[in-house]
Design an enzyme around this catalytic site. Structure first.
Site, short mmCIF file in Angstrom:
data_model
loop_
_atom_site.label_atom_id
_atom_site.label_comp_id
_atom_site.label_asym_id
_atom_site.label_seq_id
_atom_site.Cartn_x
_atom_site.Cartn_y
_atom_site.Cartn_z
N ASP A 57 0.40 -0.94 -0.03
CA ASP A 57 -0.08 -0.45 -0.28
C ASP A 57 0.79 1.17 -0.27
OD1 ASP A 57 -3.50 0.79 0.75
OD2 ASP A 57 -2.00 2.13 0.77
N ILE A 58 0.43 2.01 -0.73
CA ILE A 58 0.99 3.31 -0.99
C ILE A 58 1.69 4.48 0.16
CG2 ILE A 58 -0.26 5.41 -2.19
CD1 ILE A 58 1.93 5.80 -3.99
N HIS B 33 -6.93 -5.45 2.28
CA HIS B 33 -5.90 -4.69 3.15
C HIS B 33 -5.24 -6.43 4.24
CE1 HIS B 33 -6.86 -0.64 2.80
NE2 HIS B 33 -7.91 -1.17 1.88
N GLU C 182 -12.26 3.18 -1.09
CA GLU C 182 -12.03 3.92 -2.43
C GLU C 182 -11.63 3.44 -3.76
OE1 GLU C 182 -9.05 6.53 -0.10
OE2 GLU C 182 -10.13 6.29 1.42
N VAL C 183 -11.35 2.68 -3.95
CA VAL C 183 -10.93 2.32 -4.92
C VAL C 183 -11.49 1.50 -5.28
CG1 VAL C 183 -8.66 1.66 -6.33
CG2 VAL C 183 -8.08 3.01 -4.79
N HIS D 296 -10.21 -5.26 -2.96
CA HIS D 296 -8.59 -5.65 -2.51
C HIS D 296 -8.68 -5.53 -0.94
CE1 HIS D 296 -10.32 -1.22 -2.28
NE2 HIS D 296 -9.22 -1.00 -1.45
N ASN E 284 -12.86 -3.47 2.26
CA ASN E 284 -13.83 -2.42 2.52
C ASN E 284 -14.86 -1.93 1.21
OD1 ASN E 284 -12.83 -1.16 4.58
ND2 ASN E 284 -11.30 0.31 3.78
P1 AMP Z 1 -9.97 1.51 0.56
O1 AMP Z 1 -10.43 2.24 1.10
O2 AMP Z 1 -10.21 -0.15 1.36
O3 AMP Z 1 -10.69 1.62 -1.42
O4 AMP Z 1 -8.06 1.51 -0.07
C1 AMP Z 1 -7.26 1.81 -0.79
C2 AMP Z 1 -6.11 1.78 -0.07
O5 AMP Z 1 -5.33 1.89 -1.94
C3 AMP Z 1 -5.75 2.64 -0.31
O6 AMP Z 1 -5.62 2.02 1.09
C4 AMP Z 1 -4.32 3.41 -0.59
O7 AMP Z 1 -3.54 3.69 0.72
C5 AMP Z 1 -4.26 2.45 -1.21
N1 AMP Z 1 -3.52 3.13 -2.83
C6 AMP Z 1 -4.10 4.11 -3.88
N2 AMP Z 1 -3.12 4.56 -4.82
C7 AMP Z 1 -2.25 3.25 -4.69
C8 AMP Z 1 -0.99 2.81 -5.52
N3 AMP Z 1 -0.72 3.87 -6.50
N4 AMP Z 1 -0.50 1.82 -4.45
C9 AMP Z 1 -0.97 1.26 -4.10
N5 AMP Z 1 -1.66 1.43 -3.18
C10 AMP Z 1 -2.61 2.42 -3.45
#
Ligand code: AMP
Length: 119
Positions: free
Chosen positions: A33-34, A106, A99-100, A104, A91
């Site tokens: 995770d970034i 974690h 968010e994405v 995924h 999530n």
């Molecule tokens: P969520 O809120 O569960 O959708 O988590 C999205 C996660 O993606 C967050 O913890 C971000 O830090 C992570 N994230 C977003 N962009 C990147 C990226 N380019 N590389 C790695 N992790 C990312």
């Protein structure tokens, strides 16, 4: 939900955006995770386009489901956290604050990750 092909994880899967990959199998990619929320913070994603856990639960093959668990097993070995443990969460949707929009998980470890929900 219609899958958004422009989400950041789709770009990572297409190698359009770099990621620090830590494990991969036929159906799953794992990368750091970034913005890590613990010492070890790895994201586990299916390679196919699934927007969330509901989509994946409904539409993935048994092989894809099994591959997610094989990835967890491998990461636990790679990071040597069999005893110290970890938290694995996903999530989903608005209430889950996803968010994405690509499924995924974690994997958080390497220190006490705190309470599940801070109420
Ligand atoms: P969520 O809120 O569960 O959708 O988590 C999205 C996660 O993606 C967050 O913890 C971000 O830090 C992570 N994230 C977003 N962009 C990147 C990226 N380019 N590389 C790695 N992790 C990312």
């Amino acid at each position: 939900m219609v899958y958004d092909k422009n989400n950041i994880f789709a770009k990572i899967l297409r190698d359009e955006v770099e990621a620090e990959k830590v494990y991969e199998n036929e159906h799953v990619l794992c990368f750091k995770d970034i913005y890590p929320k613990s010492k070890i913070h790895v994201l586990v994603i299916p390679k196919k386009e699934y927007s969330d856990i509901y989509d994946f639960s409904k539409n993935s093959t048994n092989k894809e489901k099994e591959s997610i668990f094989l990835a967890f097993e491998s990461l636990i070995k790679i990071y040597n956290i069999e005893i110290s443990g970890c938290r694995i969460i996903t999530n989903h949707g608005v209430d889950g604050r996803q968010e994405v929009p690509h499924l995924h998980f974690h994997l958080l470890a390497g220190n006490d990750v705190g309470r599940m929900i801070n109420n």
